[in-house]
Design an enzyme around this catalytic site. Structure first.
Site: not given
Ligand code: F6R
Length: 612
Positions: A2, A27, A77, A103-104, A485, A489, A492, A508, A607
């Site tokens: 948010c 956000r 969000w 926010n929260g 990773e 990517k 998402e 397995h 984010k």
């Molecule tokens: C994936 C992504 C999330 C963050 C996770 C932790 O691309 O961005 O998986 O890595 O939410 O976020 P931070 O690093 O900000 O604590």
């Protein structure tokens, strides 16, 4: 998670609020809205809309905003209540005299809502936030500060809020507990936001609110106190280093692509001033006072979420390669719901790009309460995690706006490389070994540039596979976390189901999934387990799987075994994740673009995840 913006000053508040909202859209982007105190009437006008910020702007054509110098805005969000027009923020009291953005999460909102309904309040939304607007109304007897504090004292949960009162058009009130808020000041104006990127266009003088702070803000002044006490606190402004160009797209189609291409530079920034060739080691001034805690540690626990968790797993492999210190890696969201064994010799390292992730912050506090030394690896300077850790290493990757993390990941791996070398030099690494590692680190940015400028192969591979429904990512050793990773990517931003696996685990279970419709992306570098991974590839090919390999330049074997090969330069095995992840980032990006998706704002994501 948010985005909040508030404005009070002499300028047209709407344009400043909308500009700020656009910078914060990463956000959360389920819905957005504004409340303005109209200059001519002193009444509050609220306009809100489900969808992205452009949908709100479209609505302004029919529902016209008033002229105003004071206002609040929000991009959401959703947590409580689906993303629709009514649940969008701001939320108002019964008479539109109070309006707030939040926010929260208000955890006791049901009890409070029932109480307020009994007192005659009428609710229109399903949100926890609306309770706050009515609770402030309940306590409001003419003094906004008293009403806000009384309300916040009844609330369990987390909040960053900014509140308007139509009867007090010359002030806004902001409060924070668990959700970040920053206040920027310049001549005759104050801008409040959930992160500094919404402020930087107007000023670089900011005050980071602390948990428990409440600010009474006029266009020229701030009175800071806490929820519990009216004693005045010092309002301490600091200068932020972020620049406007860092948070703009700079000619790239998406932030994600810009951030992928920034990696040679962002990595140079991570290592600047930290490579000590004279002593064959890395210099990490941020943690120098706690270095002995690390070398004397009985155990290091690393905790993080998502991409940062993947970087942490590489961190474990690195530290254990160069030292004899046992390292565990824990999901931050799990950490405090079990009984982590912590002694006073345990060092907890929390890793976070944003420095605001609620689960990671909770793990940090759990570790602290159990007596661990807590260090951070963080990107955002001044973030909550950066402030609450005993000491830390900033990754200096610059602002990361794309929701899918890219340059933050490589910067975190670099921070772990530096940390492991510094520790290793006190343990298992000789001067010569240390120096040779440091020299290789210096080569990594230009090796990334090589990969980035050789991307035609990636385009053709993506064209072949962007319509597939499932992907398997396989790697071993240091490249197993990279497989995780790569899969994250892809899923998402392209919404393709993808799984990351240690290549040898495939037999397995996941091998049952292999057929010609399931691309398997295998990281098969010339390292200590090259022969083993070749066997794993043959197992896939024997089952008619389509294999894309990430191989080292000069590899003569793979092209005859697999369907497609992407070549990357060689480096030391321990550093290879920094290079092998680059094609995976590009593949996820290209596939999402080919599928016509909004790369920087993937559905359901935000984010910085500031709720548990
Ligand atoms: C994936 C992504 C999330 C963050 C996770 C932790 O691309 O961005 O998986 O890595 O939410 O976020 P931070 O690093 O900000 O604590």
């Amino acid at each position: 998670m948010c985005g909040i913006v508030g404005y009070i000053g002499n300028k047209d508040s709407l344009s400043i609020l909308m500009d700020g909202l656009k910078r914060l859209e990463y956000r959360g982007y389920d819905s957005s809205g504004v409340s303005l105190i109209c200059r001519e009437t002193s009444k509050i006008k609220t306009i809100k809309k489900a969808g992205k910020i452009k949908d709100l702007e479209e609505l302004f054509k029919t529902n016209k905003p008033c002229k105003s110098n004071v206002g609040i805005a929000h991009t959401r969000w959703a947590t409580h209540g689906e993303p629709n027009d009514i649940n969008a923020h701001p939320h108002n009291d019964c008479f539109n005299k109070i309006s707030l953005v939040h926010n929260g999460i208000i955890e006791n909102y049901r009890t409070l809502k029932n109480y307020l309904i009994q007192k005659g309040h009428t609710f229109v939304s399903d949100t926890d936030t609306e309770v706050l607007a009515h609770l402030i109304e309940h306590f409001y007897k003419g003094d906004p500060m008293v009403a806000v504090k009384k309300a916040l004292n009844r609330v369990d949960g987390t909040y960053g809020i900014v509140v308007l009162f139509s009867e007090h058009p010359d002030i806004v009130i902001a409060a924070r507990k668990g959700s970040p808020l920053v206040i920027g000041k310049s001549d005759n104006q104050m801008i409040i936001a959930s992160d500094a990127s919404a402020i930087i266009a107007h000023t670089n003088q900011v005050l980071y609110m602390q948990d428990g702070d409440v600010a009474y803000i006029t266009k020229n002044d701030i009175e800071l106190s806490t929820v519990e006490s009216n004693d005045a606190l010092d309002a301490e402004f600091v200068e932020i280093e972020m620049t406007l160009s860092q948070i703009e797209k700079g000619g790239y189609e998406h932030f994600m692509l810009k951030e992928i291409f920034e990696q040679p530079d962002s990595l140079r920034d991570t290592m600047t001033g930290r490579l000590d060739k004279e002593n064959g080691t890395a210099r990490l001034n941020g943690i120098k006072d706690y270095f002995k805690n690390l070398t004397d540690a009985d155990r290091i626990i690393i905790t993080a979420c998502g991409t940062s968790w993947h970087a942490s797993l590489i961190g474990k492999y690195l530290i254990e390669s160069y030292t004899n210190i046992p390292v565990e890696v824990d999901y931050a969201s799990e950490f405090r719901y079990r009984n982590p064994i912590i002694t006073e010799r345990t060092v907890l390292i929390v890793v976070s790009q944003s420095g605001e992730t609620a689960d990671t912050l909770a793990a940090l506090r759990e570790g602290k309460s159990k007596g661990a030394t807590v260090l951070g690896i963080c990107n955002v300077v001044g973030s909550t995690i950066a402030r609450e850790t005993d000491a830390g290493i900033y990754t200096h990757a610059g602002p990361e706006i794309g929701v899918a993390s890219t340059k933050a990941f490589t910067a975190q791996v670099m921070a772990f490389i530096l940390l492991s070398i510094a520790l290793g030099r006190k343990k298992l690494l000789s001067f010569d070994q240390g120096l040779s590692l440091i020299k290789e680190i210096e080569q990594l940015p230009s090796k990334i540039s090589e990969i980035l400028h050789d991307k035609n192969k990636i385009d053709s591979i993506c064209r072949k596979s962007y319509k597939k429904k499932n992907f398997l990512y396989l790697g071993r050793g240091f490249n197993f976390p990279v497989a995780l990773e790569g899969a994250l990517k892809l899923k998402e931003i392209s919404y393709i189901h993808a799984e990351g696996y240690p290549a040898a685990e495939m037999k397995h279970g996941p091998i049952a999934l292999i057929d010609e419709n399931m691309p398997a992306l295998v990281i098969a570098l010339k390292d200590s387990i090259y022969e083993k991974i070749i066997s794993n590839i043959k197992e896939i090919k024997a089952r008619k799987g389509y294999v894309i390999a990430i191989a080292n330049k000069g590899d003569k074997i793979l092209k005859d075994i697999v369907d497609d090969v992407i070549y990357i330069p060689e480096t030391k095995e321990e550093f290879s994740p920094i290079l092998s992840v680059i094609p995976l980032q590009l593949i996820a990006y290209k596939i999402a673009v080919m599928r016509g998706l909004d790369v920087d704002m993937p559905r359901n994501l935000a984010k910085s995840v500031t709720v548990e």
